[in-house]
Motif scaffolding. Structure first.
Motif, PDB file in Angstrom:
ATOM      1  N   ARG A 673      34.593  41.092  30.134  1.00 58.11           N
ATOM      2  CA  ARG A 673      34.213  41.133  31.544  1.00 58.11           C
ATOM      3  C   ARG A 673      32.719  41.362  31.712  1.00 58.11           C
ATOM      4  NH1 ARG A 673      39.384  45.021  32.408  1.00 58.11           N
ATOM      5  NH2 ARG A 673      40.961  43.361  32.298  1.00 58.11           N
ATOM      6  N   TRP A 674      32.128  42.084  30.784  1.00 61.73           N
ATOM      7  CA  TRP A 674      30.678  42.316  30.851  1.00 61.73           C
ATOM      8  C   TRP A 674      29.914  41.029  30.536  1.00 61.73           C
ATOM      9  CZ3 TRP A 674      27.007  46.016  31.872  1.00 61.73           C
ATOM     10  CH2 TRP A 674      25.724  45.780  31.365  1.00 61.73           C
ATOM     11  N   ILE A 675      30.241  40.434  29.419  1.00 61.64           N
ATOM     12  CA  ILE A 675      29.458  39.278  28.982  1.00 61.64           C
ATOM     13  C   ILE A 675      29.678  38.078  29.882  1.00 61.64           C
ATOM     14  CG2 ILE A 675      31.148  38.259  27.383  1.00 61.64           C
ATOM     15  CD1 ILE A 675      27.380  38.640  26.759  1.00 61.64           C
ATOM     16  N   ASP A 676      30.860  37.964  30.501  1.00 59.42           N
ATOM     17  CA  ASP A 676      31.158  36.807  31.346  1.00 59.42           C
ATOM     18  C   ASP A 676      31.581  37.279  32.735  1.00 59.42           C
ATOM     19  OD1 ASP A 676      31.457  34.234  32.152  1.00 59.42           O
ATOM     20  OD2 ASP A 676      33.345  33.869  31.115  1.00 59.42           O
ATOM     21  N   GLY A 677      30.659  37.944  33.427  1.00 59.64           N
ATOM     22  CA  GLY A 677      30.934  38.419  34.768  1.00 59.64           C
ATOM     23  C   GLY A 677      31.140  37.314  35.779  1.00 59.64           C
ATOM     24  N   LEU A 678      30.777  36.076  35.432  1.00 64.97           N
ATOM     25  CA  LEU A 678      30.983  34.949  36.339  1.00 64.97           C
ATOM     26  C   LEU A 678      32.377  34.351  36.196  1.00 64.97           C
ATOM     27  CD1 LEU A 678      27.528  33.125  36.067  1.00 64.97           C
ATOM     28  CD2 LEU A 678      28.307  34.742  37.788  1.00 64.97           C
ATOM     29  N   GLY A 679      33.123  34.769  35.201  1.00 61.07           N
ATOM     30  CA  GLY A 679      34.517  34.334  35.095  1.00 61.07           C
ATOM     31  C   GLY A 679      34.694  32.931  34.566  1.00 61.07           C
ATOM     32  N   GLY A 680      34.526  32.761  33.249  1.00 61.93           N
ATOM     33  CA  GLY A 680      34.751  31.463  32.627  1.00 61.93           C
ATOM     34  C   GLY A 680      36.211  31.253  32.275  1.00 61.93           C
ATOM     35  N   MET A 681      36.488  30.223  31.486  1.00 62.74           N
ATOM     36  CA  MET A 681      37.871  29.833  31.203  1.00 62.74           C
ATOM     37  C   MET A 681      38.643  30.894  30.431  1.00 62.74           C
ATOM     38  SD  MET A 681      38.950  27.117  32.569  1.00 62.74           S
ATOM     39  CE  MET A 681      40.397  26.850  31.546  1.00 62.74           C
ATOM     40  N   ALA A 682      37.995  31.586  29.503  1.00 60.72           N
ATOM     41  CA  ALA A 682      38.709  32.577  28.700  1.00 60.72           C
ATOM     42  C   ALA A 682      39.229  33.705  29.574  1.00 60.72           C
ATOM     43  CB  ALA A 682      37.798  33.123  27.605  1.00 60.72           C
ATOM     44  N   ARG A 683      38.392  34.207  30.462  1.00 57.81           N
ATOM     45  CA  ARG A 683      38.837  35.271  31.361  1.00 57.81           C
ATOM     46  C   ARG A 683      39.874  34.744  32.337  1.00 57.81           C
ATOM     47  NH1 ARG A 683      34.977  38.860  34.378  1.00 57.81           N
ATOM     48  NH2 ARG A 683      37.065  39.723  34.768  1.00 57.81           N
ATOM     49  N   HIS A 684      39.666  33.526  32.811  1.00 58.39           N
ATOM     50  CA  HIS A 684      40.598  32.920  33.756  1.00 58.39           C
ATOM     51  C   HIS A 684      42.002  32.840  33.152  1.00 58.39           C
ATOM     52  CE1 HIS A 684      41.945  30.770  37.105  1.00 58.39           C
ATOM     53  NE2 HIS A 684      41.342  29.601  36.955  1.00 58.39           N
ATOM     54  N   ALA A 685      42.084  32.545  31.861  1.00 63.21           N
ATOM     55  CA  ALA A 685      43.382  32.321  31.227  1.00 63.21           C
ATOM     56  C   ALA A 685      43.996  33.582  30.637  1.00 63.21           C
ATOM     57  CB  ALA A 685      43.238  31.270  30.131  1.00 63.21           C
ATOM     58  N   LEU A 686      43.178  34.479  30.070  1.00 67.39           N
ATOM     59  CA  LEU A 686      43.727  35.570  29.271  1.00 67.39           C
ATOM     60  C   LEU A 686      43.436  36.967  29.793  1.00 67.39           C
ATOM     61  CD1 LEU A 686      43.044  34.256  25.662  1.00 67.39           C
ATOM     62  CD2 LEU A 686      45.166  34.189  26.947  1.00 67.39           C
ATOM     63  N   ASP A 687      42.535  37.088  30.784  1.00 63.53           N
ATOM     64  CA  ASP A 687      42.230  38.407  31.320  1.00 63.53           C
ATOM     65  C   ASP A 687      43.228  38.722  32.434  1.00 63.53           C
ATOM     66  OD1 ASP A 687      41.255  40.704  32.391  1.00 63.53           O
ATOM     67  OD2 ASP A 687      39.215  39.987  32.688  1.00 63.53           O
ATOM     68  N   PRO A 688      44.091  39.706  32.278  1.00 57.49           N
ATOM     69  CA  PRO A 688      45.134  39.963  33.281  1.00 57.49           C
ATOM     70  C   PRO A 688      44.575  40.382  34.634  1.00 57.49           C
ATOM     71  CG  PRO A 688      45.058  41.722  31.637  1.00 57.49           C
ATOM     72  CD  PRO A 688      44.184  40.635  31.134  1.00 57.49           C
ATOM     73  N   ASP A 689      43.336  40.891  34.690  1.00 56.86           N
ATOM     74  CA  ASP A 689      42.763  41.338  35.962  1.00 56.86           C
ATOM     75  C   ASP A 689      41.979  40.251  36.680  1.00 56.86           C
ATOM     76  OD1 ASP A 689      43.780  43.857  35.539  1.00 56.86           O
ATOM     77  OD2 ASP A 689      41.991  44.558  34.487  1.00 56.86           O
ATOM     78  N   TYR A 690      41.893  39.067  36.072  1.00 55.02           N
ATOM     79  CA  TYR A 690      41.017  38.035  36.646  1.00 55.02           C
ATOM     80  C   TYR A 690      41.427  37.660  38.061  1.00 55.02           C
ATOM     81  CZ  TYR A 690      38.475  33.667  37.199  1.00 55.02           C
ATOM     82  OH  TYR A 690      37.644  32.690  37.663  1.00 55.02           O
ATOM     83  N   ASN A 691      42.710  37.443  38.313  1.00 58.00           N
ATOM     84  CA  ASN A 691      43.176  36.942  39.601  1.00 58.00           C
ATOM     85  C   ASN A 691      43.770  38.024  40.507  1.00 58.00           C
ATOM     86  OD1 ASN A 691      42.587  34.120  39.478  1.00 58.00           O
ATOM     87  ND2 ASN A 691      44.132  33.972  37.863  1.00 58.00           N
ATOM     88  N   GLU A 692      43.554  39.301  40.149  1.00 55.36           N
ATOM     89  CA  GLU A 692      44.103  40.349  41.001  1.00 55.36           C
ATOM     90  C   GLU A 692      43.479  40.325  42.387  1.00 55.36           C
ATOM     91  OE1 GLU A 692      43.882  44.160  39.218  1.00 55.36           O
ATOM     92  OE2 GLU A 692      45.501  43.785  37.788  1.00 55.36           O
ATOM     93  N   ARG A 693      42.175  40.143  42.456  1.00 51.68           N
ATOM     94  CA  ARG A 693      41.488  40.001  43.733  1.00 51.68           C
ATOM     95  C   ARG A 693      40.157  39.319  43.461  1.00 51.68           C
ATOM     96  NH1 ARG A 693      40.290  46.365  44.987  1.00 51.68           N
ATOM     97  NH2 ARG A 693      39.936  47.028  42.844  1.00 51.68           N
TER      98      ARG A 693
END
Length: 710
Positions: A673-693
């Motif tokens: 989340r620090w290195i990709d604060g803009l939200g790339g594909m990895a966070r979009h797909a695998l970060d459980p908090d990406y789409n919470e809000r």
């Protein structure tokens, strides 16, 4: 008539020879080997470009142009000697047509006695009327072979041996006869047409004699000319520039084709014979009446044609010609490098060495060269090359940066850390160190260095993106991020895919009303008119699902499957992994680099080596980054090579590592989340908090930094 001797070049050519000639890749036709004196005229941009094209007409033109402006001296004498050596400028060509009836038509003029014709000689091909030459069609090198037939060895560049006076005298004598017969006999034979195709990504201005055409990308022009045989003078240049990147003489045949730089993929078919279509090779071609020409695609399709035919040398030469014409357009050389690494490693290694020989100041080109070395597993060879270059000029920050980028992992971090000590006032070094600081969690120091660099040099898009990410890392500084993006929109280079994606991702962070319209406005037409590109843009900028209308608008099957796989990766990773195992190589190569990295690293973690190999070798960027990515995702090794990777790729390794090491999951996701604060594909797909809000509603602590991984 001019006789050609097979003896070595005259002494005047030998005495100017330097110790070493041009590299073979700069003079593929060996002009400088046959005439070593030519090397003394270098460096000369026009002559170097002509030598690289291996075109005798372009070389002769470059020498003639320089002779016209060269003051008296040794260089002018050398030019005179070179231009006098007509045999030097022989170029292979299709044997010309020789047709005449009762002394009327085309034939060779100035043949030596029959017993002297076994030795190659130069003769002129001319249009004759009642036996008298009235128009030169060019000089040729010919000889009479053992079958007593004239054999054409090639066409000779340069002025015709028929003088203007002889043509004028002949024309006056036959003027009355010519005028009387003009209305009946001449018009059908002097109407010629020229077709011009632009397969490049930029508009091109083309001059054919005194006519000018501006062709957009993918443009085609067809025009008619009235000629008796004099070649067309053709020049191609970028709009707003005076120096052509391509110039030559085009023979005035009935149906001439000029394919700018040979970039467009063109298909020709004989409609009368019903033979199958074939690809048209080269920059120029001459068609018959029964030939039908079709546009198949631009430079990308042309490179794929060469890949399919396994013509690696032609593929390399085409990409090299693009780079010589416009060093700022790097996509063709990247695509060619990508193809060669997978299919012809020896040719890829040669290309890497050629690119590495270019000036160190061209950092973008040098990075491609280094990516090639790394993708081929040639880090040691690259380090030896670039460290030697750095030792030659120890005051060059560019050479030091390049040395650090390919250094052994054990030495790399130290080289990066010492850059700022050696070059404290270099903007390039400040930005390199800023990237390293940001990747290790120090966004405030990264911002300080980036702001300091801005005062000394103009920011590139890569620099702006790093500054935006550093601002987003601190909640109190987020409001300043849109200003950085809006400021960059004033620059011409802002109209690009990469900048539009940056603006769209930042809109998710600061609120959709701020930058959403800006992101759409800077998308280039090549994206907005391609449904598959627009669909990918939606997914990469944060959208989780596409409409059926968006999907059905994609007609290319491989592109469609790649988009579906990308959407699947966001919503159902396990299903996407299964689909990736079955996808064709063409589909895999259509994936964007972030999605391919995400799927490839996860497959590697699941020990599916074969499927991971296909994903992680889908592009040159991934092949070069594969070693540090897998080292961290699988074993937690985080060296300087990993920290200098693009944030989207680092995030992919962090989130895959989070799935591999459950007890340290929080720390790994915090780094992602620090290195990709803009939200790339990895966070979009695998970060459980990406789409919470939405990001702009997230609660953050100003100045918070992620904990260091163990």
């Amino acid at each position: 008539m001019s006789r050609v001797s097979s003896q070595p070049a005259p002494p005047q050519f030998q005495e100017h020879a330097p110790a070493a000639s041009l590299p073979l890749e700069a003079d593929p036709s060996g002009f400088t080997e046959r005439a070593p004196a030519m090397v003394s005229l270098l460096p000369d941009e026009a002559l170097s470009l002509a030598l690289a094209r291996a075109d005798a007409f372009s070389v002769h033109s470059a020498l003639s142009a320089r002779f016209a402006r060269e003051p008296a001296g040794l260089a002018r004498d050398t030019l005179r000697e070179l231009l006098a050596n007509r045999a030097l400028f022989v170029m292979a060509d299709r044997p010309p047509s020789l047709r005449s009836f009762l002394g009327c038509g085309t034939r060779f003029i100035g043949l030596p006695p029959l017993d002297e014709q076994e030795t190659p000689f130069i003769a002129n091909r001319a249009f004759c009327l009642l036996g008298l030459p009235i128009w030169s069609l060019g000089d040729h090198l010919i000889r009479r072979n053992g079958d007593e037939q004239l054999e054409v060895l090639g066409r000779v560049a340069g002025p015709s041996r028929l003088t203007r006076a002889s043509r004028r005298t002949t024309a006056l004598v036959l003027g009355g006869l010519g005028l009387a017969a003009f209305g009946v006999t001449v018009p059908p034979f002097i109407t010629r047409d020229v077709q011009i195709f632009n397969g490049l990504s930029r508009p091109v201005v083309v001059h054919v004699d005194d006519r000018t055409y501006t062709l957009p990308s993918g443009g085609r022009v067809r025009d008619s000319f009235f000629r008796l045989g004099k070649p067309y003078r053709v020049e191609a240049m970028w709009p707003g520039q005076k120096q052509p990147f391509e110039d030559f003489s085009l023979e005035a045949k009935q149906h001439a084709v000029y394919n700018i730089l040979g970039a467009a993929s063109l298909q020709v078919e004989n409609v009368e014979k019903g033979t199958g279509p074939s690809l048209l090779d080269g920059r120029t071609a001459f068609l018959e009446d029964e030939h039908q020409l079709r546009w198949q695609g631009d430079w990308q399709q042309r490179l794929l044609d060469y890949e399919k035919a396994q013509r690696w040398q032609e593929l390399t030469e085409l990409a090299r010609s693009f780079l010589l014409a416009d060093p700022t357009q790097l996509q063709p050389i990247v695509m060619a490098a990508d193809i060669l690494v997978r299919n012809q490693s020896s040719q890829a290694f040669i290309l890497a060495q050629e690119l590495a020989a270019m000036p160190p100041e061209r950092l973008a080109i040098q990075r491609i060269a280094q990516d090639l070395f790394l993708a081929l597993g040639k880090r040691e060879e690259a380090y030896a090359l670039y460290s030697a270059s750095a030792r030659q000029v120890p005051t060059s920050e560019q050479r030091a940066i390049l040395e650090a980028r390919v250094a052994p992992p054990s030495e790399q971090r130290a080289l990066y850390e010492h850059l700022l000590e050696r070059f404290p006032h270099s903007p390039e070094v400040m930005r390199i160190v800023a990237r390293l600081r940001f990747s290790t969690g120090d966004s405030s120091e990264a911002l300080r260095l980036l702001d300091q660099a801005r005062y000394n040099s103009v920011e590139s898009l890569e620099d702006v993106e790093l500054r935006v990410r550093a601002l987003v890392a601190d909640t109190s500084l987020i409001p300043a991020a849109p200003d950085a993006v809006l400021e960059f929109t004033k620059k011409p280079e802002s109209r690009s895919w990469e900048f539009a994606l940056l603006a769209a991702r930042l809109a998710r962070v600061v609120g959709p009303k701020t930058l959403e319209s800006t992101a759409r406005a800077v998308l280039p037409p090549s994206v907005t008119t391609a449904p598959e590109r627009m669909a990918l843009f939606e997914l990469l900028s944060g959208k989780s699902a596409l409409s059926q209308q968006q999907l059905t608008a994609i007609h290319d099957r491989a592109a469609y499957d790649a988009i579906v796989l990308t959407e699947m990766a966001v919503n159902n990773l396990d299903k996407a992994l299964q689909q990736a195992r079955l996808a064709s190589d063409t589909v895999v190569r259509n994936l964007d680099v972030e999605t391919a990295a995400l799927l490839g690293l996860e497959l590697s973690r699941l020990q599916d080596a074969k499927a991971a190999e296909r994903l992680l070798t889908s592009s040159l960027a991934l092949m070069a980054a594969r070693e540090p990515l897998e080292s961290y995702a699988l074993s937690g090794e985080r060296g300087a090579a990993f920290l200098m990777l693009p944030p989207g790729l680092q995030a992919a390794a962090y989130v895959v590592r989070a799935r591999a090491v459950e007890e340290n999951r929080f720390v790994e996701l915090a780094h992602a989340r620090w290195i990709d604060g803009l939200g790339g594909m990895a966070r979009h797909a695998l970060d459980p908090d990406y789409n919470e809000r939405p990001f702009y509603q997230a609660v953050r602590v100003p100045g918070w930094r992620p904990p260091l991984p163990p």
